[in-house]
Design a protein around this motif. Structure first.
Motif, PDB file in Angstrom:
ATOM      1  N   GLU A  46       6.775  48.141  25.416  1.00 15.40           N
ATOM      2  CA  GLU A  46       6.820  49.299  26.310  1.00 15.40           C
ATOM      3  C   GLU A  46       7.462  48.929  27.643  1.00 15.40           C
ATOM      4  O   GLU A  46       8.307  49.673  28.165  1.00 15.40           O
ATOM      5  CB  GLU A  46       5.403  49.831  26.540  1.00 15.40           C
ATOM      6  CG  GLU A  46       5.343  51.049  27.451  1.00 15.40           C
ATOM      7  CD  GLU A  46       3.929  51.546  27.677  1.00 15.40           C
ATOM      8  OE1 GLU A  46       3.551  51.776  28.843  1.00 15.40           O
ATOM      9  OE2 GLU A  46       3.189  51.703  26.681  1.00 15.40           O
ATOM     10  N   ASN A  47       7.095  47.789  28.178  1.00 17.32           N
ATOM     11  CA  ASN A  47       7.638  47.376  29.478  1.00 17.32           C
ATOM     12  C   ASN A  47       9.099  46.949  29.396  1.00 17.32           C
ATOM     13  O   ASN A  47       9.882  47.202  30.321  1.00 17.32           O
ATOM     14  CB  ASN A  47       6.795  46.225  30.042  1.00 17.32           C
ATOM     15  CG  ASN A  47       5.379  46.653  30.381  1.00 17.32           C
ATOM     16  OD1 ASN A  47       5.134  47.812  30.701  1.00 17.32           O
ATOM     17  ND2 ASN A  47       4.437  45.723  30.299  1.00 17.32           N
ATOM     18  N   ASP A  48       9.483  46.296  28.289  1.00 19.64           N
ATOM     19  CA  ASP A  48      10.833  45.738  28.181  1.00 19.64           C
ATOM     20  C   ASP A  48      11.874  46.727  27.670  1.00 19.64           C
ATOM     21  O   ASP A  48      13.035  46.679  28.091  1.00 19.64           O
ATOM     22  CB  ASP A  48      10.812  44.512  27.252  1.00 19.64           C
ATOM     23  CG  ASP A  48      10.051  43.339  27.845  1.00 19.64           C
ATOM     24  OD1 ASP A  48       9.744  43.382  29.057  1.00 19.64           O
ATOM     25  OD2 ASP A  48       9.751  42.386  27.092  1.00 19.64           O
ATOM     26  N   ARG A  49      11.473  47.620  26.777  1.00 24.97           N
ATOM     27  CA  ARG A  49      12.455  48.478  26.114  1.00 24.97           C
ATOM     28  C   ARG A  49      12.681  49.809  26.822  1.00 24.97           C
ATOM     29  O   ARG A  49      13.751  50.401  26.694  1.00 24.97           O
ATOM     30  CB  ARG A  49      12.034  48.727  24.660  1.00 24.97           C
ATOM     31  CG  ARG A  49      11.992  47.448  23.814  1.00 24.97           C
ATOM     32  CD  ARG A  49      11.527  47.738  22.403  1.00 24.97           C
ATOM     33  NE  ARG A  49      12.451  48.595  21.691  1.00 24.97           N
ATOM     34  CZ  ARG A  49      12.199  49.150  20.499  1.00 24.97           C
ATOM     35  NH1 ARG A  49      11.031  48.934  19.922  1.00 24.97           N
ATOM     36  NH2 ARG A  49      13.089  49.896  19.913  1.00 24.97           N
ATOM     37  N   ASN A  50      11.687  50.296  27.540  1.00 21.10           N
ATOM     38  CA  ASN A  50      11.863  51.567  28.244  1.00 21.10           C
ATOM     39  C   ASN A  50      12.820  51.397  29.418  1.00 21.10           C
ATOM     40  O   ASN A  50      12.783  50.388  30.126  1.00 21.10           O
ATOM     41  CB  ASN A  50      10.514  52.123  28.711  1.00 21.10           C
ATOM     42  CG  ASN A  50       9.724  52.712  27.561  1.00 21.10           C
ATOM     43  OD1 ASN A  50      10.268  53.025  26.508  1.00 21.10           O
ATOM     44  ND2 ASN A  50       8.426  52.873  27.760  1.00 21.10           N
ATOM     45  N   LEU A  51      13.657  52.395  29.626  1.00 22.63           N
ATOM     46  CA  LEU A  51      14.752  52.293  30.578  1.00 22.63           C
ATOM     47  C   LEU A  51      14.491  53.029  31.878  1.00 22.63           C
ATOM     48  O   LEU A  51      15.407  53.186  32.691  1.00 22.63           O
ATOM     49  CB  LEU A  51      16.037  52.846  29.925  1.00 22.63           C
ATOM     50  CG  LEU A  51      16.416  52.217  28.574  1.00 22.63           C
ATOM     51  CD1 LEU A  51      17.629  52.915  27.986  1.00 22.63           C
ATOM     52  CD2 LEU A  51      16.673  50.721  28.746  1.00 22.63           C
ATOM     53  N   VAL A  52      13.259  53.484  32.078  1.00 16.49           N
ATOM     54  CA  VAL A  52      12.930  54.245  33.278  1.00 16.49           C
ATOM     55  C   VAL A  52      11.515  53.878  33.710  1.00 16.49           C
ATOM     56  O   VAL A  52      10.618  53.740  32.873  1.00 16.49           O
ATOM     57  CB  VAL A  52      13.066  55.763  33.016  1.00 16.49           C
ATOM     58  CG1 VAL A  52      12.149  56.212  31.886  1.00 16.49           C
ATOM     59  CG2 VAL A  52      12.803  56.573  34.262  1.00 16.49           C
ATOM     60  N   PRO A  53      11.288  53.676  35.011  1.00 19.12           N
ATOM     61  CA  PRO A  53       9.947  53.301  35.481  1.00 19.12           C
ATOM     62  C   PRO A  53       8.998  54.494  35.496  1.00 19.12           C
ATOM     63  O   PRO A  53       9.429  55.662  35.526  1.00 19.12           O
ATOM     64  CB  PRO A  53      10.201  52.792  36.907  1.00 19.12           C
ATOM     65  CG  PRO A  53      11.439  53.502  37.343  1.00 19.12           C
ATOM     66  CD  PRO A  53      12.281  53.665  36.108  1.00 19.12           C
TER      67      PRO A  53
END
Length: 257
Positions: A46-53
């Motif tokens: 979830e932290n590495d692959r998602n492209l938006v904070p």
């Protein structure tokens, strides 16, 4: 009789209750412990692959909800006939149930075709719908993280059309819109929880939608938020299997022919 009668109009509840329910239900998921043995993706993914904070996701959802509230107020203003909720004759429960199911089918139909077209039209996908897919690993608060135009066309207009076609009253709409919000949030929660009624009774559920967010599944499982009817009728349904990961949790995998 409903608990808000005499305090808040049905129209105001229909506008604002879904917004409150969204943050309560999504917030519940956000505050849960990691629950690694029930996750469809690891927290690292979830932290590495998602492209938006998360901060940007929250801002995007709030913008969509602002537009949604404005449209809902206008919709109820046009359809309320100027009478108070106390004077509105509520249909019998069987009629309300029929209206509820009709609204579910209408919303599914609208969202399937708009959603599918946004994938098939390269311009719309690149400039509009790809914003939602920046969440490669979905989570609850991001359920309504969309480009503002997509939020208007897909969710807000879809809800308005469902309301109008079904003929439901504003009071019935309160329950329908809240139910649709809870279902949408649950479909993005990223957890396969034992006893989850949405995962038990709806084939279109968290794992079903997770497949769509995967790279190899973006051309399948467009249906949302209730049924999988249109996917199966039009050949965009893809079956999947849930596989237990050695490190805990599950992985939704496309079934290969």
């Amino acid at each position: 009789m409903v608990f808000w009668e005499g305090y808040v109009s049905d129209e105001s509840m229909g506008t604002f209750a879904p917004l409150v329910v969204y943050w309560l239900y999504a917030g519940f998921y956000q505050l849960l412990p990691p629950l690694d043995k029930y996750r469809l993706h690891t927290k690292t993914e979830e932290n590495d692959r998602n492209l938006v904070p998360l901060r940007s996701v929250v801002k995007g959802v709030l913008l969509q909800q602002f537009v949604q509230a404005v449209v809902a107020e206008l919709l109820f203003l046009v359809t309320s006939n100027g009478s108070s909720s106390e004077l509105t004759v509520q249909p019998s429960l069987p009629i309300q149930a029929l209206q509820f199911i009709t609204a579910m089918l209408v919303m599914d139909t609208w969202q399937y075709f708009v959603h599918r077209y946004m994938h098939q039209n390269k311009f719309l996908y690149r400039h509009i719908h790809s914003q939602h897919h920046r969440l490669v690993v979905p989570y609850a608060i991001g359920a309504l993280y969309n480009h503002p135009l997509e939020g208007l066309l897909l969710d807000t207009f879809g809800g308005a059309i469902s309301f109008l076609v079904s003929g439901m009253t504003a009071r019935t709409a309160v329950f329908f819109f809240c139910f649709a919000v809870v279902k949408t949030v649950d479909d993005h929660c990223g957890l396969w929880l034992p006893g989850n009624i949405f995962q038990m009774f709806f084939q279109n559920n968290t794992a079903y939608h997770d497949i769509h967010h995967q790279l190899q599944g973006t051309k399948f499982n467009y249906s949302q938020p209730f049924f999988s009817i249109w996917d199966k009728l039009l050949g965009t349904y893809v079956p999947y299997t849930l596989v237990k990961r050695a490190e805990g949790g599950f992985e939704a995998r496309l079934k290969k022919d």
